[in-house]
Design a protein around this motif. Structure first.
Motif, PDB file in Angstrom:
ATOM      1  N   MET A   1       0.817  -1.208   0.000  1.00 45.30           N
ATOM      2  CA  MET A   1       0.000   0.000   0.000  1.00 45.30           C
ATOM      3  C   MET A   1       0.857   1.267   0.000  1.00 45.30           C
ATOM      4  O   MET A   1       0.390   2.309  -0.417  1.00 45.30           O
ATOM      5  CB  MET A   1      -0.956   0.016   1.182  1.00 45.30           C
ATOM      6  CG  MET A   1      -2.065  -0.977   1.019  1.00 45.30           C
ATOM      7  SD  MET A   1      -2.961  -0.783  -0.547  1.00 45.30           S
ATOM      8  CE  MET A   1      -2.751  -2.397  -1.254  1.00 45.30           C
TER       9      MET A   1
ATOM     10  N   ALA B   1       2.824   1.753  -1.913  1.00 49.58           N
ATOM     11  CA  ALA B   1       2.942   2.006  -3.342  1.00 49.58           C
ATOM     12  C   ALA B   1       1.649   2.517  -3.953  1.00 49.58           C
ATOM     13  O   ALA B   1       1.579   2.723  -5.144  1.00 49.58           O
ATOM     14  CB  ALA B   1       3.350   0.716  -4.032  1.00 49.58           C
ATOM     15  N   SER B   2       0.607   2.690  -3.169  1.00 50.72           N
ATOM     16  CA  SER B   2      -0.657   3.050  -3.813  1.00 50.72           C
ATOM     17  C   SER B   2      -1.204   4.406  -3.373  1.00 50.72           C
ATOM     18  O   SER B   2      -0.894   5.427  -3.940  1.00 50.72           O
ATOM     19  CB  SER B   2      -1.696   1.959  -3.565  1.00 50.72           C
ATOM     20  OG  SER B   2      -2.023   1.888  -2.192  1.00 50.72           O
ATOM     21  N   LEU B   3      -1.953   4.415  -2.327  1.00 50.10           N
ATOM     22  CA  LEU B   3      -2.705   5.629  -2.014  1.00 50.10           C
ATOM     23  C   LEU B   3      -2.239   6.351  -0.767  1.00 50.10           C
ATOM     24  O   LEU B   3      -2.722   7.430  -0.465  1.00 50.10           O
ATOM     25  CB  LEU B   3      -4.195   5.286  -1.837  1.00 50.10           C
ATOM     26  CG  LEU B   3      -4.968   4.917  -3.086  1.00 50.10           C
ATOM     27  CD1 LEU B   3      -6.311   4.348  -2.712  1.00 50.10           C
ATOM     28  CD2 LEU B   3      -5.130   6.124  -3.983  1.00 50.10           C
TER      29      LEU B   3
END
Lengths: 316, 316
Positions: free
Chosen positions: B27, B29-31
């Motif tokens: 995560m 790496a995401s939001l």
């Protein structure tokens, strides 16, 4: 990687001959153009095929021991131990990933020993030693695009979308396309253990070479798309167990009675038919195209046709 | 395009403060990275918002009259006539599109008059006449990528993913990202009429400038992903009506009692917070990244955060 059961060739034009005349328009732009006659269909190797049974349906995953040998070995052990049965997809972000397992990566525990990173491999070069070179077979590579936004080259390796940083040598890795399955991890590259994710949205290619991709969904992606989503702004976490999609069973195909296996046939990405399909998708010469698109292909936007044969057709 | 109800700003870090410490790994790496404090949230304009109610749930679509004025006008008429109520998604290919409507484009009939192509517009330049220039406001453009594989430039225009062929003038068009909605057509560019499709898989960017994109799903993409798929090798056609996902109701938000409307807030893509998010997604400076990804962004892989406010929160 395949059990090639005689490279069965099919002609199913007859299946939709008339339809094909009626269905023009948008579909001209998708699957109708390619020379299906030249496609070769391979069976899956039961030793590298996983059935994941959800309430939503059954998902068939092809493992890739070439790129992730240790991860695949560990996964097979976990399947034998029935580790995943009763676990859930606890972190699911629509358009991104569905992450499943026992939650050991978020609850601070560590269920089993961790795995070494298997993010990429060296492109296998021909050995210099003449004796070794005799038994050597080159890695297959069906080129898709040079100058892809995220890599120097993209292409297919035995059905898997992949990328390279050099045409002759260098590294090669499996790309984060929709349907790929990879090990989740924490900041430590070697911290993957049991929990995995399936890419369910636009390819998060920035994750390439940063996580161990060990397989891909070859059948049942529609089932994966029905997995219950979590709130995107809360990292997709679904707090309540009962609201999640559960894994009823996850098994290696070879551990299942042959009569119970699904006969999935997957297009051989090394076949001439597949290469023709790539060319047609790049050329887009159909009348439908008012603006001719740039002659480029997104490796993650190329469908790899697969189909399920009915048991009575298989066992004749 | 928006009703900007005071550009409400929220801080919901508190919602997942602790979680954020535990949830590292993928995560990161995401939001989780972006400066949510700087995001601006806009309400949707009820005159350009559509509720599509399926058995699977409710989908909220934002229309784009700037890029597709005639198509949007026609669609509003169709909604007023309750044209889509009881129609179905009859052609659905997983990883590609879900196409719905009355099937007039495949049964040879033509339900209503056809629509002129609205594939792209001229980039609106400042008028040379000083009087005209006074009332002119430039088109918003939040840049995402130059040298995108399919276009010279990509960026957001008031929440919509778009592309341009020249930075100063030239044409500009909405891109085929997951969640966009466009008119289906036959070979004739001006043959669109009533039936539409929603992109449900990896962006088919080769369709850009070839079909009229008139809106995007801002809420309920998880619902769209549950739409029943057809057989990919048979062009996704679902022969039996009863096996399809049906549209129970499709209405313009302004035609519905205000108490019944959903208060969806969508991130303003012109806001500093969104631009920071883009920068963080491009930089990927987190420890998680063992291999630093190329500093590029795929316009279709950028999430546009949206959320549903509870009615009691709205009407205080």
């Amino acid at each position: 990687m395949y059990l090639d059961t005689g490279s069965i060739m099919f002609n199913f034009l007859s299946l939709y001959g008339l339809r094909r005349i009626l269905v023009v328009g948008l579909m001209t732009a998708s699957l109708s153009g390619y020379a299906q006659n030249d496609l070769i269909w391979n069976s899956l190797d039961p030793e590298n095929t996983v059935y994941m049974v959800l309430r939503e349906g059954t998902v068939v995953i092809q493992l890739n021991p070439t790129f992730a040998p240790e991860t695949v070995k560990k996964l097979k052990q976990l399947l034998e131990d029935r580790f995943y049965d009763g676990t859930s997809f606890y972190r699911v972000i629509d358009g991104f990933v569905a992450q499943g397992g026992d939650e050991s990566d978020i609850d601070g525990s560590q269920a089993t020993e961790t795995l070494k990173a298997e993010f990429e491999i060296d492109w296998p070069m021909k050995p210099e030693d003449p004796e070794e070179a005799k038994n050597w077979t080159p890695m297959s590579w069906t080129p898709v695009q040079s100058g892809d936004m995220f890599a120097a080259y993209t292409g297919f390796i035995d059905g898997f979308p992949a990328a390279r940083d050099d045409e002759k040598a260098g590294k090669v890795w499996l790309t984060h396309c929709p349907g790929i399955i990879a090990m989740a991890r924490n900041d430590d590259p070697d911290s993957g253990a049991t929990d995995f994710y399936i890419v369910i949205g636009q390819a998060p290619r920035y994750l390439d070479r940063n996580l161990t991709v060990f397989g891909r969904v070859v059948w049942g992606m529609d089932v994966v798309q029905r997995i219950k989503r979590g709130p995107a702004l809360d990292n997709g976490l679904i707090e309540k167990d009962l609201e999640r999609s559960w894994i009823r069973q996850m098994r290696l195909a070879s551990s299942i009675d042959p009569d119970q296996r699904l006969n999935i046939l997957v297009t051989d990405t090394n076949s001439d038919g597949f290469k023709k399909m790539l060319k047609e998708r790049r050329d887009r010469s159909q009348k439908f195209f008012y603006h001719k698109p740039p002659e480029v292909l997104d490796i993650c936007q190329v469908p790899i046709p697969a189909r399920l044969e009915k048991p009575d057709v298989i066992r004749r």
